[in-house]
Design a protein around this motif. Structure first.
Motif, PDB file in Angstrom:
ATOM      1  N   GLY A  42       0.884  -1.279   0.021  1.00 36.33           N
ATOM      2  CA  GLY A  42       0.009  -0.128   0.031  1.00 36.33           C
ATOM      3  C   GLY A  42       0.696   1.231  -0.011  1.00 36.33           C
ATOM      4  O   GLY A  42       0.269   2.428   0.007  1.00 36.33           O
ATOM      5  N   LYS A  43       2.184   1.034  -0.172  1.00 37.62           N
ATOM      6  CA  LYS A  43       3.212   2.281   0.015  1.00 37.62           C
ATOM      7  C   LYS A  43       3.877   2.406  -1.262  1.00 37.62           C
ATOM      8  O   LYS A  43       4.127   1.567  -2.045  1.00 37.62           O
ATOM      9  N   GLU A  44       4.382   3.557  -1.774  1.00 37.70           N
ATOM     10  CA  GLU A  44       5.187   3.816  -2.879  1.00 37.70           C
ATOM     11  C   GLU A  44       6.512   3.187  -2.490  1.00 37.70           C
ATOM     12  O   GLU A  44       7.059   2.942  -1.526  1.00 37.70           O
ATOM     13  N   ARG A  45       7.434   2.986  -3.633  1.00 35.31           N
ATOM     14  CA  ARG A  45       8.865   2.496  -3.483  1.00 35.31           C
ATOM     15  C   ARG A  45       9.546   3.549  -3.087  1.00 35.31           C
ATOM     16  O   ARG A  45       9.353   4.682  -3.457  1.00 35.31           O
ATOM     17  N   GLU A  89       8.852  -1.945  11.157  1.00 38.98           N
ATOM     18  CA  GLU A  89       8.622  -0.876  10.005  1.00 38.98           C
ATOM     19  C   GLU A  89       9.536  -1.002   8.772  1.00 38.98           C
ATOM     20  O   GLU A  89       9.411  -0.400   7.910  1.00 38.98           O
ATOM     21  N   ASP A  90      10.483  -1.791   8.946  1.00 38.89           N
ATOM     22  CA  ASP A  90      11.488  -2.299   7.917  1.00 38.89           C
ATOM     23  C   ASP A  90      10.808  -3.298   6.895  1.00 38.89           C
ATOM     24  O   ASP A  90      11.492  -3.657   5.999  1.00 38.89           O
ATOM     25  N   THR A  91       9.736  -3.912   7.393  1.00 39.34           N
ATOM     26  CA  THR A  91       9.055  -4.925   6.718  1.00 39.34           C
ATOM     27  C   THR A  91       8.589  -4.225   5.320  1.00 39.34           C
ATOM     28  O   THR A  91       8.289  -3.299   5.114  1.00 39.34           O
ATOM     29  N   ALA A  92       9.081  -4.977   4.253  1.00 38.86           N
ATOM     30  CA  ALA A  92       9.038  -4.516   2.764  1.00 38.86           C
ATOM     31  C   ALA A  92       9.474  -5.376   1.802  1.00 38.86           C
ATOM     32  O   ALA A  92      10.409  -6.424   2.146  1.00 38.86           O
TER      33      ALA A  92
END
Length: 126
Positions: A42-45, A89-92
């Motif tokens: 749901g977030k931008e790169r 919050e580093d999950t990506a």
């Protein structure tokens, strides 16, 4: 055309470490800047880190400063991202990229980078 393949992602507890690798084939990265990006659902790169072709300029987004370290081995055509003190919050999904860009305080946006890997998932969870 360069091919980039990331590896090293996985599941880690908060406070843990991972080392991501990006193996490049089909050409040399010697004259390119290299970077790491990440994209959460749901977030931008987001640009995470940039390392200049000479190795003389290294930039990090504020949230990872002091915890992540980017490096390159031109002889092995490989880029690394050492990630310590990981947070939820580093999950990506993490992507490596190469291109003829300048490493600035604000990492150049994705459109300015030429070659991309397919990404590797990093999940930080207890």
């Amino acid at each position: 055309q360069l091919q980039l393949v990331e590896s090293g992602g996985g599941l880690v507890h908060p406070g843990g470490s991972l080392r991501l690798s990006c193996a490049v084939s089909g050409g040399t990265i010697e004259y390119d800047a290299v970077g790491w990006f990440r994209q959460a659902p749901g977030k931008e790169r987001e640009g995470v880190s940039c390392l200049s072709a000479s190795g003389g300029s290294t930039k990090y987004t504020n949230s990872v400063k002091g915890r992540f370290t980017i490096s390159r081995d031109n002889a092995r055509n490989t880029v690394y991202l050492q990630m310590n003190s990981l947070r939820t919050e580093d999950t990506a999904v993490y992507y490596c990229a190469t291109g003829f860009v300048t490493c600035r305080e604000r990492i150049s946006p994705p459109a300015e980078w030429k070659s991309w890997g397919q990404g590797t998932q990093v999940t930080v969870s207890s």
